[in-house]
Scaffold this active site. Structure first.
Site, short mmCIF file in Angstrom:
data_model
loop_
_atom_site.label_atom_id
_atom_site.label_comp_id
_atom_site.label_asym_id
_atom_site.label_seq_id
_atom_site.Cartn_x
_atom_site.Cartn_y
_atom_site.Cartn_z
CG ASP A 75 -2.03 0.98 1.16
OD1 ASP A 75 -2.42 1.34 0.03
OD2 ASP A 75 -2.54 1.37 2.21
CD GLU A 128 -5.35 2.98 -0.42
OE1 GLU A 128 -4.56 2.23 -1.03
OE2 GLU A 128 -5.22 3.31 0.78
CD GLU A 171 -7.36 12.83 3.58
OE1 GLU A 171 -7.56 11.62 3.28
OE2 GLU A 171 -6.77 13.61 2.84
CD GLN A 202 -3.72 4.62 10.43
OE1 GLN A 202 -4.94 4.67 10.24
NE2 GLN A 202 -2.84 5.11 9.57
CB THR A 211 -7.55 -4.72 2.13
OG1 THR A 211 -6.70 -4.38 3.24
CG2 THR A 211 -7.29 -3.77 0.97
CE LYS A 214 -3.92 2.30 7.10
NZ LYS A 214 -4.59 3.19 6.12
CD GLU A 264 -6.46 5.21 4.27
OE1 GLU A 264 -5.71 4.47 3.60
OE2 GLU A 264 -6.04 5.96 5.17
CG ASP A 315 -5.90 0.82 3.46
OD1 ASP A 315 -5.92 -0.23 4.13
OD2 ASP A 315 -5.08 1.74 3.65
NE ARG A 369 -8.46 6.89 9.05
CZ ARG A 369 -7.68 6.65 8.01
NH1 ARG A 369 -6.44 6.22 8.15
NH2 ARG A 369 -8.15 6.82 6.79
CG HIS A 429 -4.13 10.56 2.31
ND1 HIS A 429 -5.24 10.49 3.13
CD2 HIS A 429 -3.31 9.53 2.70
CE1 HIS A 429 -5.12 9.46 3.96
NE2 HIS A 429 -3.96 8.87 3.72
#
Lengths: 396, 396
Positions: free
Chosen positions: A118, A191, A348, A230, A247, A243, A189, A223, A227, A125
């Site tokens: 990844d 991606e 975000e 993490q 996925t 994570k 996320e 992904d 948070r 970001h």
């Protein structure tokens, strides 16, 4: 590839005749390789066994994954794509090939993934995350503009679109020391993934200019990120359990050939990168992603906004002699743009939960709630990626 | 297991009758599963095919890896170990089994590794690295005593002992910005690996107290590290190209059953860990490692000095619903002790290159030079692990 085919195409299908993405499906029996066309799947495994393809060695499509086909490279990909287009154009083939309605098929993981990397390739970001996770430091790490930062993710928990994702438990900061609890800051996320085609044998570095020869095609990746887990765990060795629980990848691998009309110049890089990471030409792809929560589109982001390209990522990844193998998955990192609502994560979009996001049903979100359905979609002009979807199950 | 066997054992063999480690070997033909005994290998694949084992389903030893056997768990491991011991004790079996001299065999990777996790479980190593990599901060990250930090490593470049390792190129800090050059700070890391046995299906967390039921056995691991590449890249997502070029594992998987006499209490943990990471009993193993460069032993370190245990690592790894699969490899992180010459890396032994290390040939080392042979060995009492060896080739 001409659009003059005998399969009827719904208006606005993500899978017109110019797309022809590869996937693996089942209708109950053995897994088969297929190509999406409109609402249908052309059964490539059966067609190959009936001698209707003839461009790849026997057994290439027999294994229930795209790995063998991926390994063969453009020399085989190009005539195979051509041949499948011919089958769809030739009315005489109508009675010879098997066309399965997508509604009657279950999609499987398209590849057996040996290693999953990844990356972290969006300037926006990385800057946003830096501001939130490391408020006392420069948001962008010193190395960021010099190399495409990446890390290895877990392969055992990569699942195909449609698989429900359970909210993970995990250790996180508490008022009186760490606690072990279900994540309360579950995020997506958005991606873009790419699948490695031919490998590099025993690890010869792949030059940036040759890197795209090693890419079978692209897909969408969610992904999923916890948070709170993490933030507590990631210093100093990077994301792990925040994570690794899941996925999601979309089932259709859109060949690079289908994306040729959507080529655009990459984002200018400043300072200039070291020679082994330099490329020329239109190495970026104009691909727009949307992310919806329970039907409300909360993000529209653009893959062309990424700072680092796939070619640079492959060159970097192999620059130290690392072996890449057919079917390996690489993902771009969160695709975030510079404007409001172009960010590819709730972290975000809600600025670390400070600005709740309204949904069409009148509720708001800071992070994901149990039962939320997250659906990503991607379009490169009229070439669609289908969806990368998952629903959040309560913690066990 | 009795030592009264018909195979002649050299004095001080790492593979006495109480060990019986599993590996995969070839003498030119198809790969076979074997058990090391003295200087020989008992061909388990052939013995099983000849009906001499009979404890595992047909085909368990046919695939050229230990994965199928690993998946079966202690219910099959225990009688299989017993049966192999009987074959070695029973003189009537002499003419029925195949015994291959180790000198006539080439060892292969014992397992097909789906995911590889490298932990960071030595308090001394983590403290030392923190002091060198982050001199302006507390050496030990705030999370370190609360969870066994780990990250995913690359599986494609895991090689078996004896494979030469080429010095990697990589991006690193230079006086006037980053440069791309061969690593000049190539290092080893002495680690203990363990191989996952039965998986956890779709990801049910494995309780710390049950974790050892999911461990087939142990081996040695050299987590080769390019310190210059690592130092430049690792913020914020952890080690990547500084490690991914090669990881060496020893070929013999020593079963947990063989290590029962070497059980010791784990290092006391302060503060007490959260409930899901608590265990009782002798969860540590008294296993001594040596590391030699070109024949000079430069380090003697002890696995019992690790702060986090294997059981805690498995419980942590799966606590968020992560799937583990038979054959997965976990490694301990560098095994470093508290005293001089007990550190498991040159980074620590030479204190970041400041204190060159004398070798018996009159030369000194800060980091590894081309041509250097690194040989790790491990002993738990009279039960040996054999060696984990590799020689450094010049950069390409």
């Amino acid at each position: 590839v001409s659009a003059d085919i005998w399969v009827e195409l719904p208006e606005d299908t993500p899978f017109p005749a110019d797309n022809l993405p590869y996937g693996v499906f089942t209708t109950g029996g053995r897994p088969r390789v297929g190509v999406a066309i409109g609402d249908h799947i052309l059964d490539v495994t059966s067609a190959a066994e009936d001698g209707l393809v003839g461009t790849a060695p026997e057994g290439t499509f027999a294994g229930g994954s795209l790995n063998a086909f991926a390994a063969l490279g453009a020399e085989v990909w190009a005539p195979t794509r051509e041949r499948i287009a011919e089958l769809l154009q030739n009315r005489a083939a109508m009675d010879k090939v098997t066309l399965v309605p997508q509604s009657a098929a279950r999609m499987l993981l398209p590849v057996t993934i040996g290693d999953y990397v990844d990356f972290y390739s969006s300037l926006h970001h990385a800057t946003n995350v830096g501001m939130m996770f490391r408020p006392d430091q420069e948001p962008l790490p010193a190395n960021w503009r010099h190399l495409p930062i990446g890390y290895h993710g877990r392969t055992s928990t990569i699942v195909v679109s449609g698989t429900a994702v359970q909210r993970p438990w995990g250790q996180q900061r508490g008022d009186a020391g760490p606690v072990f609890a279900p994540s309360s800051r579950l995020d997506f996320e958005a991606e873009v993934g790419f699948v490695i085609g031919p490998g590099n044998g025993d690890g010869s570095p792949i030059a940036a200019g040759d890197a795209e020869e090693h890419i079978l095609g692209l897909c969408l990746v969610n992904d999923w990120s916890a948070r709170d887990i993490q933030a507590w765990e990631y210093i100093p060795l990077g994301p792990f359990l925040g994570k690794s629980f899941a996925t999601t990848m979309s089932p259709w691998i859109v060949p690079l050939a289908a994306l040729a009309p959507s080529r655009v110049p990459p984002t200018p890089q400043d300072p200039e990168v070291l020679p082994h990471l330099r490329t020329s030409g239109d190495t970026a792809i104009d691909l727009e992603l949307t992310v919806a929560i329970n039907g409300t589109v909360v993000s529209r982001c653009a893959f062309r906004d990424m700072y680092w390209t796939m070619a640079q990522q492959v060159a970097h990844l192999t620059s130290n002699g690392t072996v890449v193998r057919p079917g390996d998955l690489c993902a771009s990192g969160t695709v975030s743009g510079p404007t409001p609502r172009s960010e590819g994560s709730l972290l975000e979009l809600t600025w670390n939960g400070e600005r709740p996001l309204p949904l069409d049903d009148g509720t708001t979100r800071t992070f994901l709630e149990d039962g939320d359905g997250v659906v990503m979609a991607g379009w490169a002009g009229e070439v669609g990626f289908g969806v990368c979807a998952g629903t959040v199950l309560p913690a066990g």
